[in-house]
Design a protein around this motif. Structure first.
Motif, mmCIF file in Angstrom:
data_model
loop_
_atom_site.group_PDB
_atom_site.id
_atom_site.type_symbol
_atom_site.label_atom_id
_atom_site.label_comp_id
_atom_site.label_asym_id
_atom_site.label_seq_id
_atom_site.Cartn_x
_atom_site.Cartn_y
_atom_site.Cartn_z
ATOM 1 N N THR A 5 8.131 -8.214 -1.343
ATOM 2 C CA THR A 5 8.190 -6.992 -2.156
ATOM 3 C C THR A 5 9.074 -5.947 -1.494
ATOM 4 N N TRP A 6 8.933 -5.804 -0.166
ATOM 5 C CA TRP A 6 9.743 -4.829 0.576
ATOM 6 C C TRP A 6 11.226 -5.190 0.511
ATOM 7 N N ASN A 7 11.552 -6.475 0.700
ATOM 8 C CA ASN A 7 12.954 -6.906 0.633
ATOM 9 C C ASN A 7 13.539 -6.675 -0.754
ATOM 10 N N LEU A 8 12.727 -6.870 -1.798
ATOM 11 C CA LEU A 8 13.189 -6.604 -3.157
ATOM 12 C C LEU A 8 13.532 -5.127 -3.321
ATOM 13 N N MET A 9 12.688 -4.252 -2.819
ATOM 14 C CA MET A 9 12.941 -2.816 -2.932
ATOM 15 C C MET A 9 14.224 -2.419 -2.206
ATOM 16 N N VAL A 42 13.214 4.772 1.950
ATOM 17 C CA VAL A 42 13.743 5.689 2.966
ATOM 18 C C VAL A 42 12.617 6.256 3.834
ATOM 19 N N SER A 43 11.517 6.661 3.208
ATOM 20 C CA SER A 43 10.429 7.304 3.962
ATOM 21 C C SER A 43 9.623 6.308 4.807
ATOM 22 N N HIS A 44 9.650 5.017 4.452
ATOM 23 C CA HIS A 44 8.853 4.034 5.197
ATOM 24 C C HIS A 44 9.701 3.061 6.019
ATOM 25 N N ARG A 45 11.021 3.282 6.069
ATOM 26 C CA ARG A 45 11.893 2.290 6.705
ATOM 27 C C ARG A 45 11.575 2.070 8.180
ATOM 28 N N SER A 46 11.091 3.101 8.867
ATOM 29 C CA SER A 46 10.835 2.975 10.302
ATOM 30 C C SER A 46 9.375 2.655 10.625
ATOM 31 N N ILE A 47 8.498 2.747 9.619
ATOM 32 C CA ILE A 47 7.072 2.540 9.899
ATOM 33 C C ILE A 47 6.465 1.417 9.067
ATOM 34 N N ILE A 48 7.275 0.772 8.219
ATOM 35 C CA ILE A 48 6.741 -0.275 7.356
ATOM 36 C C ILE A 48 6.278 -1.474 8.178
ATOM 37 N N GLN A 49 5.194 -2.091 7.765
ATOM 38 C CA GLN A 49 4.654 -3.283 8.418
ATOM 39 C C GLN A 49 4.503 -4.375 7.363
ATOM 40 N N THR A 50 5.194 -5.505 7.580
ATOM 41 C CA THR A 50 5.234 -6.568 6.573
ATOM 42 C C THR A 50 4.455 -7.818 6.977
ATOM 43 N N SER A 51 3.921 -7.827 8.180
ATOM 44 C CA SER A 51 3.146 -8.999 8.617
ATOM 45 C C SER A 51 1.740 -8.957 7.996
ATOM 46 N N THR A 52 1.260 -10.099 7.550
ATOM 47 C CA THR A 52 -0.073 -10.163 6.935
ATOM 48 C C THR A 52 -1.171 -9.807 7.937
ATOM 49 N N GLU A 53 -0.862 -9.941 9.229
ATOM 50 C CA GLU A 53 -1.841 -9.581 10.258
ATOM 51 C C GLU A 53 -2.098 -8.077 10.284
ATOM 52 N N ASN A 82 0.795 -1.231 0.000
ATOM 53 C CA ASN A 82 0.000 0.000 0.000
ATOM 54 C C ASN A 82 0.824 1.278 0.000
ATOM 55 N N ILE A 83 2.120 1.164 -0.320
ATOM 56 C CA ILE A 83 2.959 2.366 -0.332
ATOM 57 C C ILE A 83 3.193 2.850 -1.775
ATOM 58 N N PRO A 97 -2.095 1.844 5.338
ATOM 59 C CA PRO A 97 -1.260 2.583 4.380
ATOM 60 C C PRO A 97 0.234 2.299 4.528
ATOM 61 N N HIS A 98 0.640 1.620 5.609
ATOM 62 C CA HIS A 98 2.046 1.314 5.848
ATOM 63 C C HIS A 98 2.360 -0.162 5.641
ATOM 64 N N PHE A 99 1.430 -0.900 5.032
ATOM 65 C CA PHE A 99 1.643 -2.337 4.842
ATOM 66 C C PHE A 99 2.252 -2.625 3.471
ATOM 67 N N CYS A 100 3.218 -3.549 3.456
ATOM 68 C CA CYS A 100 3.785 -4.056 2.205
ATOM 69 C C CYS A 100 4.282 -5.475 2.480
#
Length: 321
Positions: free
Chosen positions: A285-289, A256-267, A185-186, A278-281
């Motif tokens: 996909t996140w590791n690829l980025m 860079v802008s989401h590194r501290s607030i990103i949430q990768t858990s499906t929960e 969602n980013i 809005p902070h879910f990925c």
């Protein structure tokens, strides 16, 4: 389903093309082509062209569905899964179909244009063409070391290769097509799509340029117009490279802008209110980025070093003159 058949036919044509090239190289090793080798080479040639011809109706079918979804039945289709009263189609699927159709039409027009130009500029007077070839070679030699010559050389060096590797760009395109927007969602899937499509366009333009170079070199002489056409096809790669670089910057800015607030858990995919987070990925996909940002920062350093080396060599040549 149409995408599947297009991809399958493309994969089959590439496989047949590789096998045909392998067969031709193997048959030329002993400089004697047997009847079996001739039959296999001929069969591969005609099979490849039949597969390519079958692909043309697929492009027309894409155009039919694009017109149907965007114009004829526009009120019956939606890109939002929540609208149960309408037929659903992923926005990325429609966008990739539109880009594919436009790209194929433009590519076909370019091929026709280059064939016509090559036919018109080719002359039977080899001496005149040889004189033109000598003139543009001397002109390029005079430009080396000048400001315009350095700018031209830098642009050509940058345009030699796409910014992204083929495997990375292919992964971007596959994710953009296969993953729904809510998987990250980013807002990165649209940039995946841009990166993948632009790489594909660059790759096809390079193939077109190679064909033009092959046609121009058939008589062993490249006249001024043929040379300029090849240069134009090389310079077109530069704005495409810039688009790929912008794609990299946008992906990096998201990391860079989401590194501290990103949430990768499906929960954490949805908020407690049921709305999309809005902070879910997704983790993959996140590791690829993150990996792309780190690796291509090193690639940028390497490519800058090459460009600096090119400019330095140009200045050295100017001093020697």
């Amino acid at each position: 389903m149409l995408f599947f058949y297009i991809g399958l036919l493309h994969f089959t044509s590439k496989t047949v093309e590789d096998m045909t090239e392998y067969s031709e190289k193997a048959s030329k090793r002993d400089k004697v082509i047997t009847k079996m080798e001739w039959f296999i080479n001929t069969l591969g040639f005609y099979t490849l062209h039949i597969i390519r011809l079958v692909q043309y109706p697929m492009v027309l079918a894409l155009g039919y569905y694009i017109i149907k979804i965007n114009l004829v039945e526009r009120n019956q289709w939606t890109h939002d899964k929540e609208e149960k009263s309408k037929k659903f189609c992923e926005a990325n699927n429609v966008h990739i179909a539109e880009m594919t159709l436009i790209f194929q039409l433009v590519y076909g027009a370019l091929i026709m244009m280059t064939w016509v130009v090559m036919w018109m500029v080719d002359r039977e007077d080899d001496l005149a063409e040889l004189e033109e070839q000598k003139q543009w070679q001397e002109e390029e030699q005079r430009q080396k070391g000048t400001i315009w010559g350095q700018i031209r050389e830098v642009v050509l060096v940058i345009s030699m290769r796409s910014f992204f590797d083929g495997q990375v760009a292919g992964t971007f395109l596959a994710l953009a097509i296969a993953l729904p927007h809510e998987s990250c969602n980013i807002h990165v899937t649209e940039w995946f799509l841009v990166g993948g499509v632009v790489f594909s366009i660059t790759d096809v333009l390079n193939e077109l340029r190679r064909q033009v170079e092959m046609l121009a070199a058939l008589d062993g002489i490249i006249n001024k117009i043929e040379h300029r056409l090849i240069l134009v096809l090389r310079f077109i790669n530069f704005p495409l490279f810039c688009v790929e670089f912008i794609t990299f910057l946008m992906l990096s800015s998201r990391v860079v802008s989401h590194r501290s607030i990103i949430q990768t858990s499906t929960e954490d995919k949805k908020l407690s209110t049921g709305e999309a987070n809005p902070h879910f990925c997704e983790r993959g996909t996140w590791n690829l980025m993150v990996a792309v940002m780190i690796v291509y920062c090193l690639v940028i350093i390497f490519r800058v070093a090459i460009v600096v080396g090119t400019i330095t060599q140009g200045k050295k040549m100017k001093k020697e003159k």
